[in-house]
Design a protein around this motif. Sequence first.
Motif, PDB file in Angstrom:
ATOM      1  N   UNK A  47     -60.239  47.343  58.103  1.00 16.80           N
ATOM      2  CA  UNK A  47     -60.363  48.545  57.280  1.00 16.80           C
ATOM      3  C   UNK A  47     -58.979  49.166  57.097  1.00 16.80           C
ATOM      4  N   UNK A  48     -58.540  49.267  55.851  1.00 21.95           N
ATOM      5  CA  UNK A  48     -57.201  49.788  55.545  1.00 21.95           C
ATOM      6  C   UNK A  48     -57.363  51.165  54.899  1.00 21.95           C
ATOM      7  N   UNK A  49     -57.071  52.218  55.655  1.00 18.53           N
ATOM      8  CA  UNK A  49     -57.345  53.569  55.174  1.00 18.53           C
ATOM      9  C   UNK A  49     -56.327  54.028  54.137  1.00 18.53           C
ATOM     10  N   UNK A  50     -56.705  55.055  53.379  1.00 15.67           N
ATOM     11  CA  UNK A  50     -55.828  55.641  52.377  1.00 15.67           C
ATOM     12  C   UNK A  50     -54.860  56.636  52.988  1.00 15.67           C
ATOM     13  N   UNK A  51     -54.176  57.359  52.142  1.00 15.77           N
ATOM     14  CA  UNK A  51     -53.165  58.285  52.611  1.00 15.77           C
ATOM     15  C   UNK A  51     -53.724  59.551  53.213  1.00 15.77           C
ATOM     16  N   UNK A  52     -52.936  60.168  54.068  1.00 20.24           N
ATOM     17  CA  UNK A  52     -53.157  61.475  54.690  1.00 20.24           C
ATOM     18  C   UNK A  52     -54.086  61.467  55.886  1.00 20.24           C
ATOM     19  N   UNK A  53     -55.251  60.829  55.793  1.00 20.86           N
ATOM     20  CA  UNK A  53     -56.237  60.959  56.870  1.00 20.86           C
ATOM     21  C   UNK A  53     -56.425  59.622  57.574  1.00 20.86           C
ATOM     22  N   UNK A  54     -55.928  59.533  58.806  1.00 20.86           N
ATOM     23  CA  UNK A  54     -55.994  58.284  59.559  1.00 20.86           C
ATOM     24  C   UNK A  54     -57.423  57.903  59.932  1.00 20.86           C
ATOM     25  N   UNK A  55     -58.300  58.898  60.048  1.00 15.94           N
ATOM     26  CA  UNK A  55     -59.683  58.629  60.484  1.00 15.94           C
ATOM     27  C   UNK A  55     -60.647  58.466  59.319  1.00 15.94           C
ATOM     28  N   UNK A  56     -60.134  58.159  58.127  1.00 18.56           N
ATOM     29  CA  UNK A  56     -60.984  58.038  56.945  1.00 18.56           C
ATOM     30  C   UNK A  56     -62.167  57.089  57.156  1.00 18.56           C
ATOM     31  N   UNK A  57     -61.980  56.016  57.927  1.00 20.14           N
ATOM     32  CA  UNK A  57     -63.037  55.025  58.080  1.00 20.14           C
ATOM     33  C   UNK A  57     -63.929  55.267  59.296  1.00 20.14           C
ATOM     34  N   UNK A  58     -63.706  56.337  60.021  1.00 23.28           N
ATOM     35  CA  UNK A  58     -64.502  56.612  61.220  1.00 23.28           C
ATOM     36  C   UNK A  58     -66.012  56.602  60.955  1.00 23.28           C
ATOM     37  N   UNK A  59     -66.497  57.147  59.826  1.00 24.40           N
ATOM     38  CA  UNK A  59     -67.957  57.143  59.608  1.00 24.40           C
ATOM     39  C   UNK A  59     -68.573  55.754  59.576  1.00 24.40           C
ATOM     40  N   UNK A  60     -67.837  54.740  59.155  1.00 20.17           N
ATOM     41  CA  UNK A  60     -68.401  53.394  59.088  1.00 20.17           C
ATOM     42  C   UNK A  60     -68.571  52.766  60.464  1.00 20.17           C
ATOM     43  N   UNK A  61     -67.837  53.271  61.450  1.00 14.81           N
ATOM     44  CA  UNK A  61     -67.891  52.670  62.786  1.00 14.81           C
ATOM     45  C   UNK A  61     -69.216  52.926  63.480  1.00 14.81           C
ATOM     46  N   UNK A  62     -69.995  53.875  62.951  1.00 15.45           N
ATOM     47  CA  UNK A  62     -71.303  54.171  63.527  1.00 15.45           C
ATOM     48  C   UNK A  62     -72.456  53.659  62.678  1.00 15.45           C
ATOM     49  N   UNK A  63     -72.161  52.781  61.722  1.00 18.53           N
ATOM     50  CA  UNK A  63     -73.197  52.268  60.829  1.00 18.53           C
ATOM     51  C   UNK A  63     -73.655  50.876  61.278  1.00 18.53           C
TER      52      UNK A  63
END
Length: 277
Positions: A24-40
Amino acid sequence: MERVRLGEVELAYEVVGSGEPVVLVHGGLIASFFAPLLGEPALTERFQLINYHRIGYGESSRAPGPVDLADQAEQTRGLLAHLGIDRAHVVGHSSGGLIALQLALQAPSLVASLALLEPSLPVPSSAVLAERTIMPMFQRYQNGDKAGTVDAFLAGVCGQDYRASIDRGLPEGAFDQAVQDVDTFITVEAPSVGPWSFSQAEATRITAPVLAIVGERSGEVTAVAVEAHALLKEWFPEAESYVLPRATHLLQVENPSDLAITLADFAARHVDKSHFL
């Protein structure tokens, strides 16, 4: 998070789930952008998710100097090599989508499939976005208002009510972390995205299956995402297209469940099973 040193760079990363790897390669500014997918479960029960903080963001080290998108693609490759992974599904959001495309160019054998979540491609409406959002953002940064810089950008690309979405959907402190990381966004991210070049010629070199995703409500905020989605379909005529319901540019934050199902189904249909045995 665990850490890996790649030359002068130290990347923080975590691995969640089991199965074929998905980076998962996140976008700019927010390092935790992909955190919601980790609980899916749709993803974590079928795939091994590699979530990492790009250089200069979150728990990763600050950039030692100029870092272009090719450098960041190589860092992603280095992380996967560290984990013993030589082929993975790649998911990129916003500017992370540009890194995903660059990775597919630099290391085609590494990319099993490519899911692009509103990559920040230059399109006609980019000029409008620059005038309404990017220029005021830089002005706030020059005035020393880092929180205002973050606010100007996120409101301009995600909508005026973005803050409620990230406070509800991301780990506590996500906005404050973005304020801490805004120097990277302005001095490293922006200078690397501007000169990056990609066209139909480069697109024809990418052989991995492509999934292009756009938020159902993204066009209400800016036309850029919709135009970029159309451009992807032009560049990749065989690409699959998906409109994520009830979502703006904050795709994985506002509707992680539907996004997880879509990503999992796409990856599952594009697996070189002999490679993952």
